[in-house]
Design an enzyme around this catalytic site. Structure first.
Site, PDB file in Angstrom:
ATOM      1  N   SER A  78       0.836  -1.199   0.000  1.00 35.62           N
ATOM      2  CA  SER A  78       0.000   0.000   0.000  1.00 35.62           C
ATOM      3  C   SER A  78       0.877   1.258   0.000  1.00 35.62           C
ATOM      4  CB  SER A  78      -0.901  -0.001   1.233  1.00 35.62           C
ATOM      5  OG  SER A  78      -1.595  -1.221   1.319  1.00 35.62           O
TER       6      SER A  78
HETATM    7  C1  LIG Z   1      -2.998  -4.128  -0.211  1.00 33.57           C
HETATM    8  S1  LIG Z   1      -2.303  -5.713  -0.037  1.00 33.57           S
HETATM    9  C2  LIG Z   1      -1.593  -5.718   1.572  1.00 33.57           C
HETATM   10  C3  LIG Z   1      -0.492  -4.785   1.845  1.00 33.57           C
HETATM   11  C4  LIG Z   1       0.316  -5.207   3.056  1.00 33.57           C
HETATM   12  N1  LIG Z   1      -0.382  -4.968   4.278  1.00 33.57           N
HETATM   13  C5  LIG Z   1       1.690  -4.586   3.051  1.00 33.57           C
HETATM   14  O1  LIG Z   1       2.059  -3.926   4.019  1.00 33.57           O
HETATM   15  O2  LIG Z   1       2.396  -4.797   2.046  1.00 33.57           O
HETATM   16  C6  LIG Z   1      -3.694  -6.783   0.289  1.00 33.57           C
HETATM   17  C7  LIG Z   1      -3.281  -8.201   0.534  1.00 33.57           C
HETATM   18  O3  LIG Z   1      -4.426  -8.918   0.992  1.00 33.57           O
HETATM   19  C8  LIG Z   1      -4.295 -10.235   0.535  1.00 33.57           C
HETATM   20  N2  LIG Z   1      -5.585 -10.888   0.687  1.00 33.57           N
HETATM   21  C9  LIG Z   1      -6.698 -10.779  -0.072  1.00 33.57           C
HETATM   22  N3  LIG Z   1      -7.693 -11.531   0.430  1.00 33.57           N
HETATM   23  C10 LIG Z   1      -7.209 -12.130   1.546  1.00 33.57           C
HETATM   24  C11 LIG Z   1      -7.749 -13.014   2.512  1.00 33.57           C
HETATM   25  N4  LIG Z   1      -9.010 -13.459   2.449  1.00 33.57           N
HETATM   26  N5  LIG Z   1      -6.949 -13.416   3.515  1.00 33.57           N
HETATM   27  C12 LIG Z   1      -5.669 -12.986   3.621  1.00 33.57           C
HETATM   28  N6  LIG Z   1      -5.097 -12.164   2.734  1.00 33.57           N
HETATM   29  C13 LIG Z   1      -5.854 -11.713   1.724  1.00 33.57           C
HETATM   30  C14 LIG Z   1      -3.792 -10.067  -0.887  1.00 33.57           C
HETATM   31  O4  LIG Z   1      -3.237 -11.255  -1.388  1.00 33.57           O
HETATM   32  C15 LIG Z   1      -2.797  -8.931  -0.699  1.00 33.57           C
HETATM   33  O5  LIG Z   1      -1.511  -9.442  -0.442  1.00 33.57           O
END
Ligand SMILES: C[S@@+](CC[C@H](N)C(=O)[O-])C[C@H]1O[C@@H](n2cnc3c(N)ncnc32)[C@H](O)[C@@H]1O
Length: 231
Positions: free
Chosen positions: A78
């Site tokens: 993000s």
């Molecule tokens: C915006 S990114 C996260 C950014 C992260 N917090 C960072 O600091 O880099 C959103 C993440 O949520 C994950 N994601 C989506 N659905 C999910 C779920 N049901 N459970 C866990 N992770 C999930 C995606 O694969 C992605 O890596």
């Protein structure tokens, strides 16, 4: 990625001194623009080298206000301002038990680890195996040996280590998954993007003894949540 213009991949050229200067400038910018107030979150953002959580061809862009692509399906690190945008309303502080849904690059978990300190706990759940592997390498290389990284559907939370003081969902949901509210302690707070009309609201929940209070903070744009509570 709809809504953001991602800069082109290129061979990185910046030195570690240049990155340190950009990091300090970014923290000053976050304070000036009202995203960052807590001294502890400031120190955490200064302590974690964000460039080490960004894929090599995007490293030079680490401090730009744009989400950058990660290995895996629809995964991004993000924008820099997202972390205080989430952690300040959560009131994330020393000693807290923190659960993150969506480990992505591992950067959010590393920053949280710095904030909660040795008496706190950081658990981060990631659904995508490739992304989780990327997060694991970054977190370990940066020296965070006590971040609990879990492969799974974060919509279900991680009941094994609940209750949590703070929960951050970093992917957009149709509604806040009920298991996450259950795993929040009374008095705890949860934040995450929720689809609202054409856009997404960043929603803050506070769990009280008599129920849950909810308010929308601002509009945001996040990748969709996958799994059982996915959209
Ligand atoms: C915006 S990114 C996260 C950014 C992260 N917090 C960072 O600091 O880099 C959103 C993440 O949520 C994950 N994601 C989506 N659905 C999910 C779920 N049901 N459970 C866990 N992770 C999930 C995606 O694969 C992605 O890596």
């Amino acid at each position: 990625m709809r809504g953001w213009i991602v800069p082109p991949p290129r061979e990185p050229t910046k030195s570690s001194e240049r990155f340190a200067a950009e990091r300090a400038a970014k923290v000053r910018w976050l304070v000036r623009h009202g995203y960052l107030r807590s001294e502890r979150i400031q120190q955490a953002l200064l302590a974690v080298p964000r460039e080490d959580f960004v894929p090599h061809p995007y490293r030079d862009y680490a401090y730009q206000e744009v989400p950058l692509p990660l290995p895996g399906q629809q995964a991004t690190i993000s924008c820099p301002h997202s972390y205080p945008l989430f952690y300040e309303p959560l009131g994330l502080a020393e000693g807290h038990r923190f659960l993150e849904i969506g480990a992505g690059s591992g950067y959010g978990a590393a920053v949280a680890r710095e904030v909660v300190g040795p008496d706190g706990l950081v658990v981060s759940v990631e659904i995508d195996p490739l992304t989780l592997e990327f997060a694991r390498k970054n977190v370990e290389r940066a020296g965070y040996r006590d971040v609990v990284l879990v492969r799974g559907d974060g919509g279900l939370g991680y009941p094994e280590m609940s209750p949590y003081d703070c929960i951050s969902i970093t992917a957009a949901c149709g509604e806040i998954p009920a298991p996450l509210i259950e795993q929040l302690r009374v008095g705890g707070r949860l934040i995450g993007p929720v689809y609202a009309g054409e856009g997404q609201d960043l929603v803050l929940l506070e769990k009280g003894a008599k129920g849950v209070q909810r308010r929308a903070i601002c509009q945001v744009l996040y990748v969709p949540l996958r799994g059982q509570y996915g959209v």
